[in-house]
Scaffold this active site. Structure first.
Site, short mmCIF file in Angstrom:
data_model
loop_
_atom_site.label_atom_id
_atom_site.label_comp_id
_atom_site.label_asym_id
_atom_site.label_seq_id
_atom_site.Cartn_x
_atom_site.Cartn_y
_atom_site.Cartn_z
CG ASP A 164 -2.23 0.97 1.05
OD1 ASP A 164 -2.01 1.82 0.28
OD2 ASP A 164 -2.78 1.04 2.16
CG HIS A 165 0.50 4.05 -3.20
ND1 HIS A 165 -0.42 4.40 -3.93
CD2 HIS A 165 1.69 3.30 -3.57
CE1 HIS A 165 -0.19 3.81 -4.94
NE2 HIS A 165 1.13 3.27 -4.85
CD1 TRP A 174 -7.14 5.02 3.60
CD2 TRP A 174 -8.00 6.83 2.39
NE1 TRP A 174 -7.34 6.08 4.41
CE2 TRP A 174 -7.95 7.06 4.01
CE3 TRP A 174 -8.70 7.67 1.70
CZ2 TRP A 174 -8.40 8.01 4.62
CZ3 TRP A 174 -9.16 8.82 2.38
CH2 TRP A 174 -9.21 8.90 3.83
CG HIS A 175 -4.08 4.21 -3.54
ND1 HIS A 175 -3.14 5.16 -3.67
CD2 HIS A 175 -5.21 4.78 -3.44
CE1 HIS A 175 -3.80 6.30 -3.94
NE2 HIS A 175 -5.29 6.11 -4.06
N PRO A 176 -4.75 -0.13 -1.17
CG PRO A 176 -6.50 -1.20 -0.02
CD PRO A 176 -6.01 -0.03 -0.56
#
Length: 534
Positions: A293-294, A469-471
């Protein structure tokens, strides 16, 4: 009696809506699409700047929280995900970002042949209706509207000038030949309204008699017959139902939901499943591991002057004016995305491509959970690590399908990520201290100018560092030689028949940018694989 379909798609998010559209184009395919959330009729979903109103709404948001994060002082990370038709494409920031060509070529180098940039570019083009027109990088025949911003404010222009002042090239197209630089993002907004995958892909497909969409349907487990998936048990408003698939069950529940459903179905690491009280039925150690994730570290500044930030435009008489403007002409602040301006840069000159995305939110708000905007003008800048070394995980806590999984983002989990975060935050501060910013700069709100040393800045990063919120990658795709790969190169669950996972969880590594566009691409590509195998 339980109904039978050719395909059961679990999850009507960014991938599920695409799959439902494409698979139902063949009228002989009988398709069932199940979504745990409601119809996407919430008022704030349609209005682009209304995304802040969906962040704490349990009707359309899963509102996940991580476990206490060991490198974030034991804080629990807030992890919103869409719970409605369109999934997170119905509550996201609407930024259309594909990542770098090198990301996909790296996938191929990891053994995922057929997933290099030249392989995936046609599917990006197939999905989009880009308002700039067709060229070697963009298409115009797809369902998904990709548009330019309708307005460029005084402050957004100043931010681009500031980026250029410290050496960033101006980039008119982050999805073109190069990603590095600063410029305006393209967005999934059509005529002033959010263009989610529910709107773009699912809405036109629902007219087809061979597609059935059921909302309020929470998956319990995949029904297995030995090593073959034959159906799904799910809950619809308190009633337990089952449906059967003659061809495939396709899980599209996202990077948190997909590994969770696999584990609830007895698919995963046997020892971990037993610990959670689940009977192991198919051993796959990689399920729920390798989550990538980011990581974002938000910094805030108070500004001065009339800048047309979001703060100034949503209070008092100005808010009434903007509301009337939106409903009468479909223009104004309510048509804007989260981050109109973005920048991509390298933390070290020796690396080939940018490893940080700087996101510009033209406003300040109470907290990450409470997006109530301040009344005074301000800006929130989010330096974001695109290729962190840290890996997290997501696993079932119990056999109860209603219980949230245990999620660990592991932000700042390595010394390499700590070093990159320090460089990224210092770069962000330097941009705000340029001559281009002088006319607007009042003061640094957070972390504040008293925070200067590496130790002080790292302490701040631990206080506010978070998932962006980019899993991805929790059901990682890989070749047969990759023992932690959950799915093969066509997204079939390894060792199983009739079962695929198609969403961001299958990415071998997270891409260098927002993940919605790549998730749509994955679903487009696998839809073709399935249709051609008929």
């Amino acid at each position: 009696m339980p109904e039978t379909y050719d395909f059961i798609i679990v999850g009507a998010g960014s991938a599920g809506c695409v799959l439902a559209n494409r698979l139902s184009t063949n009228p002989t395919n009988k398709v069932l699409l199940l979504e745990a959330g409601p119809e996407d009729s919430n008022f704030w979903i349609k209005i682009p700047l209304g995304f802040g109103k969906t962040l704490q709404n349990p009707k359309v948001n899963w509102l996940f929280e991580s476990e206490p994060e060991p490198k974030l002082n034991g804080r629990k990370d807030f992890l919103p995900r869409g719970k409605t038709l369109g999934g997170s494409s119905s509550i996201n920031g609407m930024i259309y970002m594909r990542g770098q060509s090198a990301d996909y070529d790296h996938w191929a180098q990891l053994g995922c042949r057929g997933w290099g940039y030249d392989d995936v570019l046609p599917y990006f083009k197939k999905a989009e209706n880009n308002k700039r027109g067709a060229d070697e990088y963009h298409g115009t025949d797809g369902p998904l509207t990709v548009s330019d911003l309708t307005e460029k404010t005084v402050f957004s222009k100043a931010m681009i000038a500031a980026g250029k002042e410290i050496g960033l090239p101006e980039n008119p197209d982050f999805n073109g030949a190069e990603q590095e630089g600063i410029g305006y993002a393209q967005v999934t907004i059509a005529k002033g309204r959010r263009n989610s995958t529910a709107e773009a892909f699912l809405k036109p497909a629902r007219k087809r008699p061979n597609l059935r969409v059921v909302t309020g349907a929470s998956a319990h487990h995949v029904i297995l017959d030995g090593s073959r998936a034959i159906g799904l048990t799910f809950d619809v408003h308190g009633q337990i139902k089952s449906a059967y698939a003659t061809r495939e069950v396709i899980i599209s529940c996202g990077a948190y939901g997909s590994p969770h459903l696999l584990e609830l179905s007895g698919i995963g690491d046997p020892e971990r499943l037993k610990t959670a009280g689940i009977t192991p039925l198919h051993a796959l150690k990689g399920v729920g591991e390798n989550m990538h994730d980011h990581q974002i570290f938000r910094m805030r500044w108070r500004l001065k002057g009339k800048l047309d930030t979001y703060n100034e435009r949503v209070h008092g008489l100005r808010a009434l004016f903007e509301g009337a403007r939106y409903f009468l002409s479909g223009t104004g602040v309510l048509t804007n995305p989260t981050n109109p301006v973005n920048a991509f840069f390298k933390t070290r000159p020796e690396i080939a491509t940018p490893d940080v995305q700087l996101q510009f939110f033209p406003g300040t708000y109470v907290s990450i959970r409470d997006r109530t905007l301040d009344k005074e003008p301000g800006v929130t800048l989010g330096p974001t690590l695109l290729r962190p070394h840290s890996r997290g995980s997501v696993h079932a806590k119990s056999p109860d399908p209603k219980a949230s999984p245990a999620i660990l983002t592991n932000v700042l989990g390595t010394s390499e990520d700590e070093a990159a975060a320090l460089i990224a935050m210092r770069f962000t501060r330097a941009m705000m201290e340029t001559k281009a910013m002088e006319p607007f700069y009042r003061h640094e709100m957070t972390p504040g100018t008293d925070v200067q040393t590496d130790n002080e800045l790292l302490a701040y990063a631990r206080e506010i560092g978070a998932s962006n919120w980019h899993p991805a990658s929790s059901c990682r795709m890989g070749p047969d030689t990759d023992q932690m790969a959950v799915v093969d190169l066509t997204c079939k669950v390894r060792g199983m028949e009739g079962l695929r996972v198609v969403d961001a969880s299958v990415m071998p590594t997270v891409i260098s940018g927002n993940t919605n566009a790549p998730t749509i691409m994955i679903a487009e590509k696998i839809s073709d694989v399935i249709l051609m195998s008929a």
